[in-house]
Every structure is written in C-alpha cells, then in structure tokens.
Write an enzyme that holds these catalytic residues in place. Structure first.
Site, mmCIF file in Angstrom:
data_model
loop_
_atom_site.group_PDB
_atom_site.id
_atom_site.type_symbol
_atom_site.label_atom_id
_atom_site.label_comp_id
_atom_site.label_asym_id
_atom_site.label_seq_id
_atom_site.Cartn_x
_atom_site.Cartn_y
_atom_site.Cartn_z
ATOM 1 N N ILE A 157 18.766 7.910 -22.116
ATOM 2 C CA ILE A 157 18.315 6.514 -22.043
ATOM 3 C C ILE A 157 17.916 6.019 -23.435
ATOM 4 O O ILE A 157 18.235 4.888 -23.820
ATOM 5 C CB ILE A 157 17.163 6.364 -21.019
ATOM 6 N N ARG A 178 12.037 15.938 -29.956
ATOM 7 C CA ARG A 178 11.889 17.347 -30.321
ATOM 8 C C ARG A 178 13.132 17.844 -31.060
ATOM 9 O O ARG A 178 13.055 18.496 -32.070
ATOM 10 C CB ARG A 178 11.662 18.194 -29.062
ATOM 11 N N ALA A 238 8.824 5.184 -19.527
ATOM 12 C CA ALA A 238 8.878 6.630 -19.227
ATOM 13 C C ALA A 238 8.014 6.918 -17.996
ATOM 14 O O ALA A 238 8.476 6.784 -16.859
ATOM 15 C CB ALA A 238 8.432 7.417 -20.441
ATOM 16 N N ARG A 239 6.773 7.274 -18.223
ATOM 17 C CA ARG A 239 5.782 7.433 -17.168
ATOM 18 C C ARG A 239 4.461 6.949 -17.737
ATOM 19 O O ARG A 239 4.201 7.119 -18.939
ATOM 20 C CB ARG A 239 5.639 8.898 -16.724
ATOM 21 N N GLU A 268 -0.164 4.339 -10.792
ATOM 22 C CA GLU A 268 0.641 3.410 -9.995
ATOM 23 C C GLU A 268 0.733 3.846 -8.527
ATOM 24 O O GLU A 268 0.730 5.043 -8.249
ATOM 25 C CB GLU A 268 2.047 3.221 -10.604
ATOM 26 N N HIS A 286 7.562 -0.658 -11.924
ATOM 27 C CA HIS A 286 8.429 0.536 -11.971
ATOM 28 C C HIS A 286 9.821 0.233 -11.391
ATOM 29 O O HIS A 286 10.233 0.833 -10.388
ATOM 30 C CB HIS A 286 7.782 1.716 -11.221
ATOM 31 N N ILE A 287 10.502 -0.715 -12.050
ATOM 32 C CA ILE A 287 11.795 -1.169 -11.526
ATOM 33 C C ILE A 287 12.923 -1.039 -12.555
ATOM 34 O O ILE A 287 13.976 -1.651 -12.398
ATOM 35 C CB ILE A 287 11.719 -2.644 -11.043
HETATM 36 C C1 DGY Z 1 13.392 7.778 -12.313
HETATM 37 O O1 DGY Z 1 14.526 7.917 -11.831
HETATM 38 O O2 DGY Z 1 12.720 8.735 -12.704
HETATM 39 C C2 DGY Z 1 12.855 6.398 -12.380
HETATM 40 O O3 DGY Z 1 11.669 6.331 -13.097
HETATM 41 C C3 DGY Z 1 12.646 5.859 -10.985
HETATM 42 O O4 DGY Z 1 11.519 6.467 -10.442
#
Ligand code: DGY
Length: 326
Positions: A157, A178, A238-239, A268, A286-287
C-alpha cells in the site's frame, strides 16, 4: 458430511452461497460484532471460520475449538489474531492482501489531500452558514503537488501511495521501512530511504501504512511529532494504535502540526474526544478499503482460502502456511 464453518459477520449473500456449496454454514448475519463468549459458543464445533479484523482470535478461543482447522480473514491486517497460538494448534491463518491495495491507496491519498486542503473543515463551515464572503486566506492550506511525501511503512500500500504521489502529483517521495526497496523499485518513483527522524523532519505530508505489531505500538509519540514541520500533515490508514492519539491531539490543538487525516483509531469505534473536538483533523470510520468491488474481492478471497483450506486445495494467501508445513 460437509465440514462446518462459521461466517462471523454480515457479508455479501452470494459469497455465503458459494460457501454453502462446500460447507455446512452457520451465518451470523449481523453487523454488530459477536462477543467473545458468543463467538466461542458458535465456533466450538466448527472446522473453519470466516472472519474480519474485528473478531478477537485468542489462544483461549482456539483452545476451546478443537475441530478448528482454518481461520480465513477478509482483511489484510491480522493484529486481532494470536498467530503463534494458531500455529501451535495447527490452525491455518489466511488474510486478504493485494486485492485492496489500490483502493486503500486511493483513500489514503484522498484523506491526505482532504487534510492538506482543509476540505472537511471548510465544508462544515459552509453548511453552518458561516460563509459570508470570499477571502484571500479563506481555508488556505498546503499544496500537495511538488511537496515532499513521507511514507512510514513501504509495503504494497505504501508503494501504491508513492506511485500516486511521484507519478501523478510530482511529489518527492521519501520513506522509512525496516527493509529498503531494491534500486529497481526505488528508481521509477525517485523514492529515497531515510531514517525515521529524517522522514519526520522532512515530510510535508506523512502517510502511515505500517502493520500494527507490538513493535509499532505508539511508533509516533510526542517527541516524534515535535520533529515535524508546523505546516505538515499526518495521515494514518494503518491502525490507530500506531499513533499516540493524545499526543497527536495536543500537537494539532497547539498548531504544532497543521492537520491530520485519520481513518483508524485506537479504541475504534470509539473516537478519542480530544480528536473529535478539533477542526483540523479529517475523521473517517475505517473505510479505506471500502469500495464495493474491493470489499467483494476481499470476501471472495477469504472464501477461496476457506474452500481450499478445508477441501485439500491450494490456499492463496496463508499467513502461517510455512510454519504449519514445517
Ligand atoms: C484491513 O484489511 O486490514 C483493513 O484495515 C480493513 O479492516
């Protein structure tokens, strides 16, 4: 007898129909996530699980499901799964990479642009009826074209975002990861590997795309944000746990960072109230991978993996396949 599988959330009915051709399917056709106890009860006699990134697949759950052979996620991220416990118990784990790369990169780029050009903030202003006159500095933001794009995490990505920036918008791409890309991968993007510190201090627009692991928890904290330009933006697809949200809110509130675009949050679907209170942050639920074709492709890849895993076929995207085979 057909193997038994649980589909742990609402998905496309035609994907469920495909799975019914091979399996005895229990479909939890709801958007509300199953509680851990409900998941354990439903999974106890199943051979396979179709899940997403929200179900917690713990060692305790796996221990309570002795028949389980495969957990197939429709998401690329698998930080919700205890991979070591899967491997120890001989449970195959698959995820869904590749099929969402371009869609997620599109969204990351859009979020970055929305933050830089103050799109949400200015739309709210207009809807509130606050727009009374044109002004030279009205919602004047930062340029994207020709600026420096900093990418933290240069996987699939990250590289897709780099392509958009370098080839579409004439951005200079710097990245920290890394492992470095090969010279053949770097050259067409003009991408330059830099230290994390250099990335933070040089980027006009920082996009975070690292996988969430114990090592990347709060990878961006107050001291990291302090290295960034006051005019810079930060985008996280990312998260949520990769960024210390309180530190980010503090920096945005004090004008030490111009703006942020966030699609992911540490708690979330609950969002840190300090972020909600700020105008200079674009918030989405988160879309990033949520285009209809991509969500279908993610579901179909998980289904393909589940069918292969339980019928002796070739699994496409195993997370722990090599460890299991060893
Ligand atoms: C993933 O595929 O990890 C996206 O963040 C959707 O949750």
């Amino acid at each position: 007898m057909k193997p038994k599988v649980l589909i742990a959330r609402r998905i496309f009915p035609d994907v469920v129909a495909r799975l019914r051709e091979h399996f005895e399917v229990e479909w939890y056709d709801e958007n509300e996530p199953l509680t851990p106890a409900q998941l354990q009860r439903r999974l106890a006699d199943k051979h396979g699980l179709f899940a997403s990134g929200t179900e917690q697949i713990t060692a305790e759950l796996l221990d309570a499901c002795p028949e389980l052979k495969a957990v197939c996620l429709m998401t690329v991220g698998y930080n919700n799964v205890d991979v070591a416990a899967c491997t120890a118990l001989g449970v195959l784990l698959t995820n869904a990479p590749d099929v969402l790369t371009e869609t997620t990169a599109d969204f990351g780029f859009a979020l970055m642009m929305a933050a830089a050009r103050r799109i949400s903030e200015s739309e709210h202003f207009l809807r509130r009826g606050d727009w009374t006159q044109w002004r030279v500095d009205l919602f004047a933001g930062a340029d994207i074209h020709g600026s420096t794009l900093g990418i933290l995490g240069m996987g699939r990505i990250g590289q897709a975002i780099a392509r958009r920036g370098a080839l579409g918008f004439g951005m200079q791409v710097i990245y920290h990861n890394r492992s470095r890309l090969s010279p053949e991968q770097e050259a067409p993007l003009g991408a330059q590997w830099v230290s994390k510190q250099e990335l933070l201090s040089r980027a006009d627009h920082l996009v975070i795309v690292v996988p969430y692991t114990p090592e990347s928890h709060h990878l961006i904290q107050a001291q990291d944000l302090a290295l960034m330009k006051r005019s810079a933006t930060l985008t996280n697809i990312a998260r949520g746990g990769v960024v210390d949200e309180d530190a980010l809110a503090q920096a945005l509130g004090e004008g030490r960072l111009a703006a942020a675009g966030l699609d992911v949050f540490e708690g979330e679907p609950t969002v840190n109230p300090r972020l909600l209170a700020l105008n200079n942050v674009v918030l989405t639920p988160h879309i990033a991978s949520a285009s209809v074709p991509t969500r279908r492709a993610m579901c179909n890849l998980a289904a393909d993996n589940l069918i292969a895993a339980l019928t002796g076929g070739q699994v496409l995207t195993a997370v722990n396949g090599r460890e299991l085979a060893a």
